[in-house]
Design a protein around this motif. Sequence first.
Motif, short mmCIF file in Angstrom:
data_model
loop_
_atom_site.label_atom_id
_atom_site.label_comp_id
_atom_site.label_asym_id
_atom_site.label_seq_id
_atom_site.Cartn_x
_atom_site.Cartn_y
_atom_site.Cartn_z
N LYS A 133 13.05 0.54 116.65
CA LYS A 133 12.42 -0.72 117.03
C LYS A 133 11.15 -0.97 116.22
N GLN A 137 10.44 -3.94 113.67
CA GLN A 137 9.27 -4.79 113.86
C GLN A 137 8.41 -4.84 112.60
N GLU A 141 7.46 -8.09 110.51
CA GLU A 141 6.07 -8.44 110.19
C GLU A 141 5.88 -8.60 108.69
#
Length: 501
Positions: A133, A137, A141
Amino acid sequence: MNEADIPIDILAGKLLDWLVSRRIVDKNWHLHVRNIRNKISNAITDMPAHDELLQLLSGAHINYFHCQRIVDILKTTEADSKNVFGRYGSQRMKDWQEILKMYEKDSIYLAEAAQILVRNINYEIPGIKKQIKNLEQLGEEAEKKIDDLGRSEKVVYGEYQNMCKQLGVSGENIRQELVQKVFNDLPGMFEKVAASVSILKKAIELYASFVGDEQCLPLLRHVVAKGNTTVYEYVYGEPPLAVEEPQVKFDAQADASNEEEMGAIDFGDDGAAIDFGGEHIDYEAPVNLEVGDIDWGAPVEAPDAGNDIDFDVSLEESGIVVEEDGNSGGVAKGNEAYTVLDAPQYRDQFLNDLQELQAFLKMRLYQLSSTDKAQLLTLTMMDSFPDHDEKSLARMMAEVEVVHSGLMEELLQHLHQIKHSPEYVDILTSKVKQKLSSIDKMKETAKALKEKSINFRQQSVDLKPKQMKIIEQTKTLQGQIEKDISKRYKNRVVNLYGTNL
């Protein structure tokens, strides 16, 4: 209800405590596991070539159930070592059979299996999920930052184009283009401003009436009357015969040798004394001259009647030009060669005159638009001045603003500052190029972020098979534990819940 039909539900996270509380395993079981693990490590070093064995021994924590499967495989690979009594002579088989016996003593294998199950459920699987995860992420980003950089890049490039447009340059060679504009465009820009000043004549007359001084705003009056003349003409009242404006040098690095040549005159005598071709003169000797007696250094001859001087020759015939009084025949040099709107000192004075006129018009417009009785005296004082109203004053204000905005136009100010401070062209060029440098840095950053994003996503993809493998192994181990406990309780159904697999 039959007891065999009653399931045994055990919370997976508390499985080990449940086994200890039921005295199925000893609470000090972990003290004996180290010897078993050492025995397994030694036995692994000597294994036959077998595909399933390689799969069992790769990437998994070997437990009791793995050891059982290894022994089953060795029964096939080591069948030749089996004697008539059913015993195996192979040391490999002996080692792994001994490991099974060590595991089965006090049900150590069940405690270790429970510990592995709890660790996988509480730490291994959640840790990998969290890692995946986080990597996803980080990739998102990075992609978001790339998009932000793309938008910022467009904004900065727009600013760069806007700056080039304001400066009137294409951007290919900013410095050279600006230098050319100083010589080609700046004079015309000053003339355009000077041409717009003529509309201020009425406003100047109104202000002169107010202050009672016909010579007020002298520089503004001069430009209205004569245009953007040289400072020489403004100072002396007469146009110069020639103009020698100071040369503008944009070369930041001066030639040192040229500076030395300009700083000293070389007469080519190597420091030797100058010989004038006469005898040595004794400057300390006394000089005896009679009054009216001048020695011209030439023999005096008797006057000849035929060589008398004719004093009746006209000036035209003699070729002598007599200059007029004043500066009408002078040459404008230095600061006097600049125009009044170009010379920094006089340009500031022109702006001061313009702002003084603007302030007066603002004050008068406010007075006319105000109904305050305190302004009555001032209004009475202005009755003797030329007729004007709010509309005419507003028009005068607009005319002054046109002149002021023309002189304060950004490109004109840049070119003016470049002309009188050549270093400014490098500062301005650097400021414009800084936008391009920022764009290049953004592109490099975006490229690095793209690589990171790809790397993050690839890592998350690589972890998913590992996650699935651990989940699968944990499910298998869960079934093996449930089956083992079930045998201990007359084959009752055992449910390990709370695994979230």
